[in-house]
Design a protein around this motif. Structure first.
Motif, mmCIF file in Angstrom:
data_model
loop_
_atom_site.group_PDB
_atom_site.id
_atom_site.type_symbol
_atom_site.label_atom_id
_atom_site.label_comp_id
_atom_site.label_asym_id
_atom_site.label_seq_id
_atom_site.Cartn_x
_atom_site.Cartn_y
_atom_site.Cartn_z
ATOM 1 N N VAL A 51 0.840 -1.208 0.000
ATOM 2 C CA VAL A 51 0.000 0.000 0.000
ATOM 3 C C VAL A 51 0.867 1.247 0.000
ATOM 4 O O VAL A 51 0.653 2.205 -0.756
ATOM 5 C CB VAL A 51 -0.952 0.000 1.217
ATOM 6 C CG1 VAL A 51 -1.625 1.354 1.378
ATOM 7 C CG2 VAL A 51 -2.003 -1.111 1.075
ATOM 8 N N SER A 52 1.887 1.246 0.863
ATOM 9 C CA SER A 52 2.782 2.399 0.966
ATOM 10 C C SER A 52 3.521 2.641 -0.351
ATOM 11 O O SER A 52 3.663 3.793 -0.792
ATOM 12 C CB SER A 52 3.786 2.166 2.099
ATOM 13 O OG SER A 52 4.605 3.288 2.269
ATOM 14 N N PHE A 53 3.974 1.574 -0.987
ATOM 15 C CA PHE A 53 4.703 1.701 -2.258
ATOM 16 C C PHE A 53 3.803 2.292 -3.352
ATOM 17 O O PHE A 53 4.212 3.188 -4.098
ATOM 18 C CB PHE A 53 5.219 0.332 -2.693
ATOM 19 C CG PHE A 53 5.880 0.340 -4.045
ATOM 20 C CD1 PHE A 53 7.152 0.880 -4.208
ATOM 21 C CD2 PHE A 53 5.219 -0.172 -5.162
ATOM 22 C CE1 PHE A 53 7.756 0.910 -5.464
ATOM 23 C CE2 PHE A 53 5.808 -0.144 -6.409
ATOM 24 C CZ PHE A 53 7.094 0.399 -6.566
ATOM 25 N N ILE A 54 2.565 1.805 -3.418
ATOM 26 C CA ILE A 54 1.621 2.304 -4.437
ATOM 27 C C ILE A 54 1.329 3.792 -4.214
ATOM 28 O O ILE A 54 1.351 4.596 -5.146
ATOM 29 C CB ILE A 54 0.313 1.471 -4.416
ATOM 30 C CG1 ILE A 54 0.602 0.043 -4.905
ATOM 31 C CG2 ILE A 54 -0.761 2.128 -5.282
ATOM 32 C CD1 ILE A 54 -0.525 -0.938 -4.638
ATOM 33 N N VAL A 73 -0.718 9.525 4.575
ATOM 34 C CA VAL A 73 -1.440 8.264 4.352
ATOM 35 C C VAL A 73 -0.474 7.195 3.830
ATOM 36 O O VAL A 73 -0.547 6.023 4.214
ATOM 37 C CB VAL A 73 -2.623 8.463 3.374
ATOM 38 C CG1 VAL A 73 -3.253 7.125 3.014
ATOM 39 C CG2 VAL A 73 -3.656 9.394 3.987
ATOM 40 N N ALA A 74 0.464 7.603 2.951
ATOM 41 C CA ALA A 74 1.457 6.655 2.415
ATOM 42 C C ALA A 74 2.434 6.202 3.509
ATOM 43 O O ALA A 74 2.925 5.069 3.498
ATOM 44 C CB ALA A 74 2.218 7.298 1.257
ATOM 45 N N TYR A 75 2.703 7.102 4.452
ATOM 46 C CA TYR A 75 3.687 6.836 5.508
ATOM 47 C C TYR A 75 3.148 5.910 6.601
ATOM 48 O O TYR A 75 3.862 5.028 7.097
ATOM 49 C CB TYR A 75 4.103 8.171 6.118
ATOM 50 C CG TYR A 75 5.079 8.082 7.274
ATOM 51 C CD1 TYR A 75 6.445 8.006 7.054
ATOM 52 C CD2 TYR A 75 4.619 8.105 8.602
ATOM 53 C CE1 TYR A 75 7.346 7.950 8.115
ATOM 54 C CE2 TYR A 75 5.504 8.043 9.667
ATOM 55 C CZ TYR A 75 6.861 7.962 9.416
ATOM 56 O OH TYR A 75 7.748 7.906 10.471
ATOM 57 N N LEU A 76 1.891 6.094 6.965
ATOM 58 C CA LEU A 76 1.326 5.407 8.131
ATOM 59 C C LEU A 76 1.405 3.875 8.087
ATOM 60 O O LEU A 76 1.739 3.256 9.108
ATOM 61 C CB LEU A 76 -0.119 5.857 8.373
ATOM 62 C CG LEU A 76 -0.272 7.298 8.885
ATOM 63 C CD1 LEU A 76 -1.734 7.662 9.007
ATOM 64 C CD2 LEU A 76 0.436 7.480 10.219
ATOM 65 N N GLU A 96 10.248 17.411 3.045
ATOM 66 C CA GLU A 96 10.757 16.338 2.182
ATOM 67 C C GLU A 96 9.899 15.080 2.395
ATOM 68 O O GLU A 96 10.367 14.045 2.866
ATOM 69 C CB GLU A 96 12.234 16.061 2.515
ATOM 70 C CG GLU A 96 13.156 17.235 2.335
ATOM 71 C CD GLU A 96 13.300 17.644 0.873
ATOM 72 O OE1 GLU A 96 12.941 16.862 -0.013
ATOM 73 O OE2 GLU A 96 13.766 18.775 0.615
ATOM 74 N N TYR A 97 8.631 15.201 2.017
ATOM 75 C CA TYR A 97 7.679 14.111 2.278
ATOM 76 C C TYR A 97 8.050 12.792 1.583
ATOM 77 O O TYR A 97 8.033 11.733 2.218
ATOM 78 C CB TYR A 97 6.253 14.527 1.880
ATOM 79 C CG TYR A 97 5.817 15.872 2.398
ATOM 80 C CD1 TYR A 97 6.166 16.306 3.672
ATOM 81 C CD2 TYR A 97 5.025 16.711 1.610
ATOM 82 C CE1 TYR A 97 5.756 17.553 4.148
ATOM 83 C CE2 TYR A 97 4.616 17.960 2.073
ATOM 84 C CZ TYR A 97 4.994 18.382 3.334
ATOM 85 O OH TYR A 97 4.604 19.602 3.792
ATOM 86 N N VAL A 154 12.227 6.333 3.058
ATOM 87 C CA VAL A 154 13.116 5.764 4.082
ATOM 88 C C VAL A 154 12.381 4.683 4.883
ATOM 89 O O VAL A 154 12.883 3.578 5.078
ATOM 90 C CB VAL A 154 13.640 6.872 5.024
ATOM 91 C CG1 VAL A 154 14.317 6.256 6.249
ATOM 92 C CG2 VAL A 154 14.612 7.772 4.286
ATOM 93 N N MET A 155 11.176 4.991 5.336
ATOM 94 C CA MET A 155 10.427 4.030 6.142
ATOM 95 C C MET A 155 9.955 2.835 5.323
ATOM 96 O O MET A 155 9.923 1.699 5.812
ATOM 97 C CB MET A 155 9.237 4.725 6.803
ATOM 98 C CG MET A 155 8.677 3.978 7.996
ATOM 99 S SD MET A 155 9.863 3.773 9.347
ATOM 100 C CE MET A 155 9.712 5.329 10.200
#
Length: 630
Positions: A21-24, A52-55, A93-94, A100-101
């Protein structure tokens, strides 16, 4: 990078889903950054999108960091990653913060996959040990798992099967191969009411026994427990890296803080956001993930590769020790030999060896002695022309019987002397166990019987010498002449026979007095347990080995092949080389990019490579050992 969990087959999708999900969302965000007009895709919408991508990948790390801080552990890789990524968001730098995560989480998945592969290889070892018991319930015999058998229940064991649980023999008797327990090659006759131990092999009759111990107290359960806790015993290199990380992590925190604030007093055009960015890059780069994870994973990969080859290391520290072994001391029976008697040679006066074998088998078929069984097994199907009668044992000499009305004798030289029958003097020079045959007061010939060496025994000694182990020693309770003969045949450096267990220990103590010696002892029986415990690396033959030997040993060879000793050394050396490669690679790359980051020449993406990229490459390097053929 240490919060990886085992990947359960049924819930794999749940483990991979957050990273997917985060990658997409990250990929979509990078595309939107270049395509959508600012009026629609403003800073607030952009920030919300990347949050939302980070969580999915960030929350577990943030939670772990908070828990550790609550436990007063402030300086750890989770804190490093949390501060660096949240700081990246703070300065706008979103994408870097999410990246990184995300790559951190992908690294964990690689690690989890590698660890699980190694664990599967290790646990597959146990499949060759008994995994069922035939238990009597409600008047019927049922095949169940040993874990389901209760103390006091009755189980049945057929000829050729290994006893799955300890018990007491009930209403029967049989011969058992006990070489794994006693170190003796002679089968043991056990009668009703006597103890039968797990690991013995039933040779004669279908037997019943009352179970006296639960499965959880058996060698099987103990070995599985050893497997699950193998990684808890750290190698010296691994412990050193852990200690290094505990000092290194707080140091880089303060260096990053200094990199943010000190330039204010030195640089004329100081811009807080620029130096904060450099400090965050510095933090991401300096995360010790590659070292903290790849080093133990390298050792765990070595443990997994060994298990794939039928070798169980009980801890990474023994992989390290194995690379220093320069003296290998071995038991004979059950270690270098099969532990069972076999006919070696038949010599007939009239050159009719078939007739001599048939005559010997005719009389020996009346005996349960292991020598008699070796001869009857060698002779094969009984010849009806040779039917012995009135067979009786002559204690200490052999057997006497009648064949076609004539006296038939089979025994040692003393038996023929007793009946004043002359025999070939060469017999007195033979080292192996020998059976002389006489018929109608005439010497007919002899049969030699010996405990046969394992097919790969000589190969094992040759391969050990290739690894620089010139000092190979055999210690045995068997008679010296037989021990020395086998040692000479195999190429063993020195051999000592007629030894009691305490005398074996004495020999080991003499060797250990020389501190230059790193000693591995290889054995399989209860009588070898003291020597296994005393040696630097105790290696047990686990396929047929006793519970005591397996429990005391540091390494277990499940296939019972002595050639696996050199395989274990090879795996240990290869694993150590991978660990050293990982250390050198991780430190050198990090130092280069740390310097570039401090001077503003490395971006957050460079930091991602230096941290997660190096960790991934080190992990991939570590799992190479799992696919290498030894």
């Amino acid at each position: 990078m240490a919060h990886s969990n085992e990947l359960n087959q049924q819930s794999k999708w749940r483990v991979y889903l957050p990273a997917a999900v985060s990658f997409i969302l990250l990929s979509a965000g990078l595309v939107l950054d270049h395509l959508l007009p600012y009026t629609f895709y403003n800073d607030y919408v952009r920030l919300a999108w990347y949050i939302v991508a980070y969580l999915p990948v960030g929350l577990p790390v943030l939670k772990e960091s908070a828990e550790l801080i609550g436990a007063k552990d402030f300086f750890n890789e989770f804190s490093l990653m949390s501060i660096a990524t949240l700081g990246a968001f703070a300065i706008g730098e979103y994408p870097e913060g999410v990246a990184v995560m995300l790559f951190y989480s992908v690294g964990e998945l690689f690690q989890a996959s590698a660890v699980n592969k190694a664990k599967r290889n290790i646990k597959s070892l146990l499949d060759i040990r008994p995994d069922f018991a035939t238990v009597l319930r409600d008047g019927k015999y049922l095949t169940v798992s040993p874990e389901e058998v209760r103390v006091g229940e009755k189980i049945q064991v057929k000829p050729g099967e290994r006893i799955p649980l300890d018990g007491v023999l009930h209403l029967s008797q049989s011969s058992f191969n006990t070489s794994a327990l006693t170190g003796e090659s002679k089968p043991r006759r056990i009668r009703e009411g006597e103890d039968v131990l797990a690991g013995m092999i039933n040779l004669d009759n279908a037997i019943e026994l009352h179970v006296t111990k639960l499965y959880s107290d058996s060698s099987l359960a103990k070995i599985l427990d050893m497997v699950q806790h193998a990684s808890a015993r750290k190698a010296k290199t691994e412990l050193l890296i852990r200690r290094f990380a505990r000092i290194y992590t707080p140091l880089v925190f303060f260096l990053a803080l200094s990199l943010t604030l000190l330039p204010y007093f030195i640089v004329s055009d100081y811009v807080f956001a620029d130096w904060l960015y450099r400090a965050l890059v510095f933090l991401v780069i300096s995360c010790p993930c590659a070292l903290v994870i790849s080093v133990p994973l390298g050792y765990f990969g070595g443990i997994g590769a060994a298990s794939k080859n039928g070798i169980l290391f009980k801890g990474a520290n023994f992989l390290d020790l194995m690379t220093h072994v320069n003296t290998v001391v071995m038991d004979k029976t059950g270690t270098l030999t099969h532990g069972v008697f076999k006919v070696q040679h038949v010599s007939a006066v009239n050159n009719d060896t078939k007739q001599l074998t048939a005559m010997a088998a005719a009389i020996e078929s009346f005996s349960n002695h292991p020598i008699a069984k070796a001869i009857t097994s060698y002779a094969g199907e009984k010849d009806p022309q040779f039917a012995a009668h009135n067979v009786m044992e002559v204690p200490g000499y052999g057997l006497q019987g009648e064949l076609n009305g004539m006296i038939l004798l089979a025994g040692n030289a003393k038996l023929l002397k007793k009946y004043d029958i002359a025999y070939d003097p060469i017999v007195d020079e033979i080292v192996d166990t020998i059976v002389l045959i006489a018929y109608n007061d005439q010497y007919m010939g002899y049969i030699t019987i010996a405990d046969e060496e394992k097919e790969d025994a000589a190969q094992a000694i040759r391969e050990m010498k290739k690894f620089g182990i010139q000092n190979t020693i055999m210690l045995s309770g068997d008679k010296s002449a037989i021990t020395e003969k086998l040692a000479q045949k195999l190429g063993v450096t020195a051999a000592y026979g007629d030894l009691l267990p305490e005398e074996k220990v004495r020999h080991l103590e003499e060797l250990k007095a020389n501190t230059a010696n790193c000693i591995a002892f290889v054995g399989d029986g209860i009588n070898d347990a003291p020597s296994l415990a005393l040696s630097d690396v105790g290696i047990a033959m686990g396929g047929m080995g006793s519970d005591a030997a397996i429990e005391v040993a540091d390494v277990v060879i499940q296939t019972d092949q002595p050639s696996k000793i050199s395989t274990a050394i090879s795996i240990a050396k290869y694993t150590k080389s991978i660990v050293i490669q990982n250390i050198i690679f991780a430190i050198s790359i990090k130092l280069i990019i740390l310097l570039l980051g401090a001077f503003g020449y490395a971006s957050m993406w460079g930091a991602v490579f230096a941290d997660v990229g190096v960790a991934l490459l080190a992990i991939l390097n570590s799992v190479r050992v799992l696919s290498k053929r030894f």
